[in-house]
Design a protein around this motif. Structure first.
Motif, short mmCIF file in Angstrom:
data_model
loop_
_atom_site.label_atom_id
_atom_site.label_comp_id
_atom_site.label_asym_id
_atom_site.label_seq_id
_atom_site.Cartn_x
_atom_site.Cartn_y
_atom_site.Cartn_z
N LEU A 1 0.81 -1.22 0.00
CA LEU A 1 0.00 0.00 0.00
C LEU A 1 0.84 1.26 0.00
O LEU A 1 0.33 2.34 -0.34
CB LEU A 1 -0.92 0.01 1.22
CG LEU A 1 -1.86 -1.20 1.38
CD1 LEU A 1 -2.71 -1.04 2.63
CD2 LEU A 1 -2.72 -1.38 0.14
N TYR B 1 5.63 2.13 5.01
CA TYR B 1 5.22 2.04 6.41
C TYR B 1 6.34 2.58 7.30
O TYR B 1 7.53 2.43 7.01
CB TYR B 1 4.93 0.59 6.80
CG TYR B 1 3.80 -0.06 6.03
CD1 TYR B 1 2.52 -0.11 6.56
CD2 TYR B 1 4.02 -0.64 4.79
CE1 TYR B 1 1.48 -0.73 5.87
CE2 TYR B 1 2.99 -1.27 4.09
CZ TYR B 1 1.73 -1.31 4.63
OH TYR B 1 0.71 -1.93 3.94
N LEU C 1 1.46 5.27 7.65
CA LEU C 1 1.52 4.80 6.27
C LEU C 1 1.50 5.99 5.33
O LEU C 1 0.57 6.80 5.35
CB LEU C 1 0.34 3.87 5.96
CG LEU C 1 0.15 3.50 4.48
CD1 LEU C 1 1.32 2.63 3.99
CD2 LEU C 1 -1.17 2.77 4.25
N PRO D 1 0.81 6.23 1.73
CA PRO D 1 0.33 5.35 0.65
C PRO D 1 0.91 5.77 -0.70
O PRO D 1 1.26 6.93 -0.92
CB PRO D 1 -1.19 5.53 0.69
CG PRO D 1 -1.39 6.90 1.25
CD PRO D 1 -0.26 7.11 2.23
N LEU E 1 -6.16 5.75 -0.76
CA LEU E 1 -6.76 4.44 -0.52
C LEU E 1 -8.18 4.40 -1.07
O LEU E 1 -8.93 5.38 -0.98
CB LEU E 1 -6.77 4.11 0.96
CG LEU E 1 -5.40 4.06 1.67
CD1 LEU E 1 -5.57 3.69 3.13
CD2 LEU E 1 -4.46 3.07 0.98
N THR F 1 -8.19 -1.24 -0.93
CA THR F 1 -6.95 -1.06 -0.18
C THR F 1 -7.22 -0.69 1.28
O THR F 1 -6.44 -1.04 2.16
CB THR F 1 -6.08 0.01 -0.87
OG1 THR F 1 -6.87 1.20 -1.10
CG2 THR F 1 -5.56 -0.49 -2.20
N SER F 2 -8.32 -0.01 1.53
CA SER F 2 -8.69 0.27 2.93
C SER F 2 -8.99 -1.02 3.68
O SER F 2 -8.62 -1.17 4.86
CB SER F 2 -9.91 1.20 2.98
OG SER F 2 -9.61 2.46 2.44
N LEU G 1 -5.77 -2.69 4.57
CA LEU G 1 -5.14 -2.02 5.72
C LEU G 1 -5.82 -2.44 7.02
O LEU G 1 -5.14 -2.67 8.04
CB LEU G 1 -5.22 -0.51 5.54
CG LEU G 1 -4.56 0.33 6.64
CD1 LEU G 1 -3.10 -0.02 6.78
CD2 LEU G 1 -4.73 1.81 6.34
N GLU H 1 -4.04 -4.19 10.27
CA GLU H 1 -4.14 -3.64 11.63
C GLU H 1 -4.62 -4.71 12.60
O GLU H 1 -4.10 -4.83 13.72
CB GLU H 1 -5.11 -2.45 11.63
CG GLU H 1 -4.58 -1.20 10.96
CD GLU H 1 -5.57 -0.06 11.02
OE1 GLU H 1 -5.19 1.04 11.45
OE2 GLU H 1 -6.74 -0.28 10.64
N THR I 1 -3.18 2.55 12.55
CA THR I 1 -2.44 3.15 11.44
C THR I 1 -2.92 4.58 11.19
O THR I 1 -4.12 4.82 11.06
CB THR I 1 -2.62 2.33 10.15
OG1 THR I 1 -2.23 0.99 10.38
CG2 THR I 1 -1.77 2.91 9.03
N VAL J 1 -2.81 7.32 8.36
CA VAL J 1 -2.53 7.49 6.94
C VAL J 1 -2.08 8.92 6.70
O VAL J 1 -2.83 9.87 6.93
CB VAL J 1 -3.76 7.15 6.08
CG1 VAL J 1 -3.45 7.37 4.60
CG2 VAL J 1 -4.21 5.72 6.33
#
Length: 563
Positions: free
Chosen positions: A168, A171, A183, A185, A189, A193-194, A197, A201, A208, A210
């Motif tokens: 993604l 990190y 993150l 990205p 996202l 992709t969410s 993630l 987690e 996380t 973003v």
């Protein structure tokens, strides 16, 4: 290709260790140079397969500020990097020059190629890690009871939450706080992709944040191409009915010529980089300065994708060096009343022999080495249970088992292969509409439905096969390189509408991947361009069509004590 490993101890009084069994797997990936480094509460290890640079570069690379573990290949750096310098050395120099995180992100914005890396800032006690935006190389993340691990491949020795790191973005972890992560990205996202993630987690038990996107330039910029407006359905309707006449008629059209020329330039450059950027010696002559053994192989079913790659590789591999074409066949499963077929003349073997003869006709001065690998059911069972299941982990389905085993036996080639690089046709079906589900989507809802199906395929390609294929092929001391999954090749093909890539008004073996078949035809291929798409698990006869591909494999289930 390298085997990289990083373990972070959550308890400063508990030291991390690299188990001997895992160390062997990492060594298989990088047999040329090995090194470990313990620093703060980290243990880092690098195992290097020499591919680029004048000599093999030991990893991890470190100075008083940074420690770098890098696994992959960087391309399109001709103006910035000397050919004798390794990618990891060049990248380390670039990173050292960064004084702000914004400068660090700028480097990731512009580098291209398949890679994953682990970077430790010793002064700030911050760990960065990532896979490239297309997820072409493997990096597994595991949450152990007292540690967090990042590693190229895992044998899962203890109870752990383990998954392929979603590609993604970049990190960032503070070593004194493994309950949260930042993150950056690659791009904003979306729903898919969410969800990835969220799964990460839950498995790693962290939150996380973003942050700003890195936005690699190739992901955002429109391809530098002349707009095309042709429609294959309309062109096919006006062309000749016979297959050869159809291809001749279509190739005479200016609109298609322009598109194919642009595609040809991009794909040829991709292949050239992937066959020329390798060590001057084969896998068996490391101690020598040079050799004339094969350094490049093609995993070869005889189909259109791999036949095109073989022809293009011929253009860039020195004339005196052989090119290996590796084909794998599995003993047929015995059923009631049917004897086991031990002739090895499975569908992929027949097409491989046919296309091998075609390559000999087109390139008579090249020494093509067709390596036919025959695998009995007993050999398959022993290797899967004793070794291959570790490489497929953390994936667990019957499909992963079949494909993983097929690629491992092909790359291993009974020890007969000397190649360091294995070319794969991965990505061609996803880009050019080669699967039956693409034809079915078009039948249901036309080009709009097909476009959605192609987009879905492209989003999930990292999770479906790329990391797994990397693990099983690298275990045989080879770097898997997929020229179709190159940033600019993929960007250009995906800029074309579905009706500019394929035409399902034509039958299977003609209309699917039509644009790619036309390109192969323009190169001189005649037999391979008319072969139907056939999945390797069925073409090699490793799998039975009665099996449910998404079921959990019994061989892979035992690896995960939580299942």
């Amino acid at each position: 290709m390298c085997g990289i490993f990083c373990a972070i101890s959550e308890d400063s009084h508990v030291s991390c260790e690299l188990h001997s069994k895992l160390n062997t797997l990492l060594h298989n990936r990088g047999p040329d140079v090995q090194h470990t480094l313990a620093i703060d509460n980290l243990l880092l290890a690098g195992n290097v397969l020499w591919q680029q640079g004048a000599t093999a570069q030991q990893q991890p690379i470190s100075n008083d500020q940074l420690v770098l573990l890098f696994n992959g290949d960087l391309y399109n750096l001709e103006a910035e990097k000397e050919a004798t310098q390794s990618d990891s050395t060049w990248l380390m120099n670039q990173l050292i020059a960064c004084h702000k995180e914004e400068q660090l992100l700028t480097i990731f914005q512009r580098i291209e190629g398949p890679y994953c890396l682990i970077l430790y800032n010793r002064l700030q006690k911050v760990l960065y890690f990532c896979r490239d935006a297309l997820g072409r190389n493997s990096l597994i993340i595991e949450r152990q009871p007292n540690s967090l691990q990042l590693l190229s491949t895992s044998c899962h020795l203890r109870q752990a939450a383990s998954m392929e790191l979603p590609p993604l973005g970049l990190y960032k972890l503070q070593l004194d706080d493994l309950q949260s992560c930042v993150l950056h990205p690659w791009q904003d996202l979306n729903k898919d992709t969410s969800q990835q993630l969220q799964q990460l987690e839950a498995a790693m038990r962290w939150r996380t944040k973003v942050a700003c996107a890195i936005a690699p330039k190739w992901l955002l910029n429109a391809p530098a191409t002349t707009a095309v407006s042709y429609d294959l359905y309309a062109l096919v309707a006006a062309a000749g009915a016979e297959q050869q006449q159809l291809y001749d008629d279509l190739l005479a059209l200016e609109q298609l010529q322009q598109t194919l020329q642009q595609f040809a330039e991009l794909l040829q450059r991709s292949v050239a980089q992937r066959v020329q950027h390798t060590a001057p010696v084969c896998s068996k002559c490391t101690a020598r300065g040079s050799c004339e053994h094969a350094k490049i192989c093609v995993l070869f079913s005889g189909g259109i994708d791999c036949s095109i790659l073989a022809l293009l590789a011929h253009r860039f591999v020195p004339q005196h060096e052989p090119i290996e074409l590796i084909n794998v066949a599995f003993e047929r499963v015995a059923t009631a009343g049917v004897a086991v077929d031990s002739s090895w003349q499975v569908p992929d073997r027949l097409t491989a022999q046919q296309s091998y003869e075609e390559l000999q006709r087109l390139c008579p001065r090249r020494q093509w080495q067709l390596l036919e690998v025959n695998v009995t059911r007993e050999q398959l069972k022993q290797q899967l249970a004793g070794h291959i299941h570790q490489l497929i982990y953390p994936l667990q389905t019957v499909l992963d088992e079949s494909l993983g085993c097929a690629f491992w036996f092909a790359a291993n080639a009974d020890g007969r292969s000397t190649a360091r690089v294995a070319l794969l046709g991965s990505g061609a079906d996803e880009l050019f509409g080669g699967y039956t589900r693409h034809r079915n989507a078009h039948r249901r809802g036309g080009n709009d439905a097909l476009q959605l199906e192609l987009q879905l395929d492209w989003q999930r390609i990292p999770a479906r096969n790329l990391a797994r294929d990397d693990r099983v092929i690298a275990d045989c001391g080879k770097t898997a390189r997929a020229p179709f999954i190159e940033e600019h090749v993929a960007q250009f093909v995906r800029s074309l509408a579905p009706q500019q890539r394929c035409c399902y008004a034509l039958p299977e073996g003609v209309g699917d991947k039509l644009l790619l078949r036309l390109y192969g035809y323009s190169l001189g291929l005649r037999d391979a361009v008319l072969l139907k798409k056939r999945a390797i698990q069925f073409g090699s006869r490793i799998a039975d069509k009665k099996q449910q591909a998404n079921q959990i494999s019994e061989y892979l289930r035992v690896v995960n004590p939580e299942s």
